[in-house]
Write a protein that holds these residues in place. Structure first.
Motif, PDB file in Angstrom:
ATOM      1  N   GLU A   4      34.704  47.706  52.898  1.00 13.45           N
ATOM      2  CA  GLU A   4      34.767  46.420  53.591  1.00 13.45           C
ATOM      3  C   GLU A   4      33.734  45.449  53.021  1.00 13.45           C
ATOM      4  O   GLU A   4      33.991  44.251  52.888  1.00 13.45           O
ATOM      5  CB  GLU A   4      34.535  46.627  55.092  1.00 13.45           C
ATOM      6  N   PHE A   5      32.568  45.971  52.701  1.00 14.54           N
ATOM      7  CA  PHE A   5      31.489  45.170  52.123  1.00 14.54           C
ATOM      8  C   PHE A   5      31.935  44.573  50.792  1.00 14.54           C
ATOM      9  O   PHE A   5      31.795  43.367  50.545  1.00 14.54           O
ATOM     10  CB  PHE A   5      30.271  46.082  51.934  1.00 14.54           C
ATOM     11  N   GLU A   6      32.508  45.421  49.944  1.00 18.03           N
ATOM     12  CA  GLU A   6      32.979  44.965  48.633  1.00 18.03           C
ATOM     13  C   GLU A   6      34.142  43.989  48.768  1.00 18.03           C
ATOM     14  O   GLU A   6      34.209  42.978  48.055  1.00 18.03           O
ATOM     15  CB  GLU A   6      33.412  46.175  47.795  1.00 18.03           C
ATOM     16  N   ALA A   7      35.060  44.285  49.686  1.00 17.74           N
ATOM     17  CA  ALA A   7      36.222  43.416  49.878  1.00 17.74           C
ATOM     18  C   ALA A   7      35.799  42.041  50.368  1.00 17.74           C
ATOM     19  O   ALA A   7      36.359  41.012  49.954  1.00 17.74           O
ATOM     20  CB  ALA A   7      37.196  44.054  50.863  1.00 17.74           C
ATOM     21  N   ALA A   8      34.791  42.008  51.231  1.00 18.37           N
ATOM     22  CA  ALA A   8      34.310  40.722  51.743  1.00 18.37           C
ATOM     23  C   ALA A   8      33.711  39.878  50.624  1.00 18.37           C
ATOM     24  O   ALA A   8      33.934  38.660  50.552  1.00 18.37           O
ATOM     25  CB  ALA A   8      33.280  40.953  52.841  1.00 18.37           C
ATOM     26  N   PHE A   9      32.966  40.518  49.735  1.00 19.09           N
ATOM     27  CA  PHE A   9      32.365  39.777  48.619  1.00 19.09           C
ATOM     28  C   PHE A   9      33.436  39.304  47.652  1.00 19.09           C
ATOM     29  O   PHE A   9      33.380  38.169  47.157  1.00 19.09           O
ATOM     30  CB  PHE A   9      31.352  40.667  47.892  1.00 19.09           C
ATOM     31  N   ASP A  10      34.415  40.140  47.391  1.00 13.36           N
ATOM     32  CA  ASP A  10      35.498  39.765  46.491  1.00 13.36           C
ATOM     33  C   ASP A  10      36.288  38.585  47.060  1.00 13.36           C
ATOM     34  O   ASP A  10      36.656  37.662  46.331  1.00 13.36           O
ATOM     35  CB  ASP A  10      36.425  40.957  46.258  1.00 13.36           C
ATOM     36  N   THR A  11      36.525  38.614  48.359  1.00 13.69           N
ATOM     37  CA  THR A  11      37.237  37.504  49.014  1.00 13.69           C
ATOM     38  C   THR A  11      36.429  36.222  48.917  1.00 13.69           C
ATOM     39  O   THR A  11      36.979  35.133  48.677  1.00 13.69           O
ATOM     40  CB  THR A  11      37.516  37.848  50.485  1.00 13.69           C
ATOM     41  N   LEU A  12      35.118  36.336  49.112  1.00 12.70           N
ATOM     42  CA  LEU A  12      34.249  35.163  48.988  1.00 12.70           C
ATOM     43  C   LEU A  12      34.349  34.563  47.592  1.00 12.70           C
ATOM     44  O   LEU A  12      34.553  33.352  47.433  1.00 12.70           O
ATOM     45  CB  LEU A  12      32.798  35.556  49.278  1.00 12.70           C
ATOM     46  N   SER A  41      26.139  33.483  52.468  1.00 15.99           N
ATOM     47  CA  SER A  41      26.852  34.721  52.784  1.00 15.99           C
ATOM     48  C   SER A  41      25.905  35.886  53.067  1.00 15.99           C
ATOM     49  O   SER A  41      26.291  36.872  53.700  1.00 15.99           O
ATOM     50  CB  SER A  41      27.769  35.105  51.620  1.00 15.99           C
TER      51      SER A  41
END
Length: 274
Positions: A4-12, A41
């Motif tokens: 989830e942490f990685e996905a949030a950064f990728d989305t950002l 962020s």
């Protein structure tokens, strides 16, 4: 949690670091808006201890974030900023504002330590950009039609894509080795080996991606060049692949010059956490 942490950064990054934004910054445009989005962020404090307002993560936790920077051709030293902020926090000092290079921590890290961190960072950036150019080459091969068929059906193109996939995988595994540490400093031998492998992969990935795309790949309006230019710059930014291969050999020699098989087994054991 990490996914989830990685996905949030990728989305950002997908939202604020678009190819158009990268082009504007590459042309000399301002970076303020992009940096502000990253700063707000909180990801820049991922390596800062929790007691000092950060996430308290280790190097092994943030490797995917650095790969995401490569995948989106981020034109800011985000990984360096994360490390500098963590180093300043460990020293009980406030880090300077804005994006930072490792030179900002020159009084906290010796020159050879800064170069080793640069090697680890660039191996992960290459892994991210390599994955992106592979995806672009596959998509192009599926969409581009010649002689009534997608070029991806031609054996020569399939071979190029297979070589790219092999090199992208090698770069990703190399980056994972470089970022295997529990703290915020990489293992010297693993980081050197990672940059040697990733640096060699970068050259193959860039050349093969342009071979698949043909003439369109080098045009300024096509996104591929945003990544291949960086791949070729990153592969030597901390020293050539040959330099880092030499460092691996020196670490071997410094360890007493064990037989090659024993040395490889020792390296494998140290990277077993991957």
């Amino acid at each position: 949690m990490h996914d989830e942490f990685e996905a949030a950064f990728d989305t950002l990054l997908a939202g604020v670091c678009t190819p158009d934004a990268v082009r504007r910054i590459d042309a000399g445009g301002p970076t303020d808006a992009l940096w502000q989005a990253l700063h707000d962020s909180g990801f820049a404090d991922a390596l800062v201890p929790e007691a000092q307002g950060g996430a308290g993560l280790a190097l092994r936790d943030v490797g995917p974030l650095v790969q995401a920077c490569g995948r989106h051709a981020l034109p800011l030293p985000f990984a360096e900023t994360m490390l500098v902020r963590a180093l300043f926090a460990q020293a009980g000092r406030s880090a300077p504002d804005g994006p930072l290079s490792l030179d900002a921590a020159a009084d906290l890290l010796a020159a050879d330590e800064r170069r080793l961190l640069q090697a680890a960072i660039h191996s992960a950036l290459i892994a991210g950009a390599g994955a992106q150019v592979l995806a672009m080459a596959i998509a192009h091969a599926q969409q581009r039609v010649q002689f009534g068929k997608p070029i991806g059906t031609f054996q020569a193109v399939q071979h190029q894509l297979a070589v790219m996939a092999e090199q992208a995988c090698s770069a990703r595994m190399a980056a994972q080795m470089a970022f295997a540490a529990e703290g915020i400093r990489p293992d010297r031998t693993l980081a050197a080996m990672a940059m040697s492998v990733a640096g060699e992969a970068a050259a193959v990935l860039a050349a093969s991606a342009h071979a698949v795309h043909g003439a369109i790949g080098v045009t300024a309006e096509f996104d591929l060049q945003l990544y291949t230019r960086r791949l070729l710059a990153w592969r030597t930014a901390a020293g050539s692949p040959g330099h880092w291969a030499q460092q691996v050999a020196r670490h071997w020699q410094a360890a007493g010059g064990p037989p090659a098989v024993d040395f490889v087994l020792a390296i494998t054991a140290r990277a077993a956490v991957l």
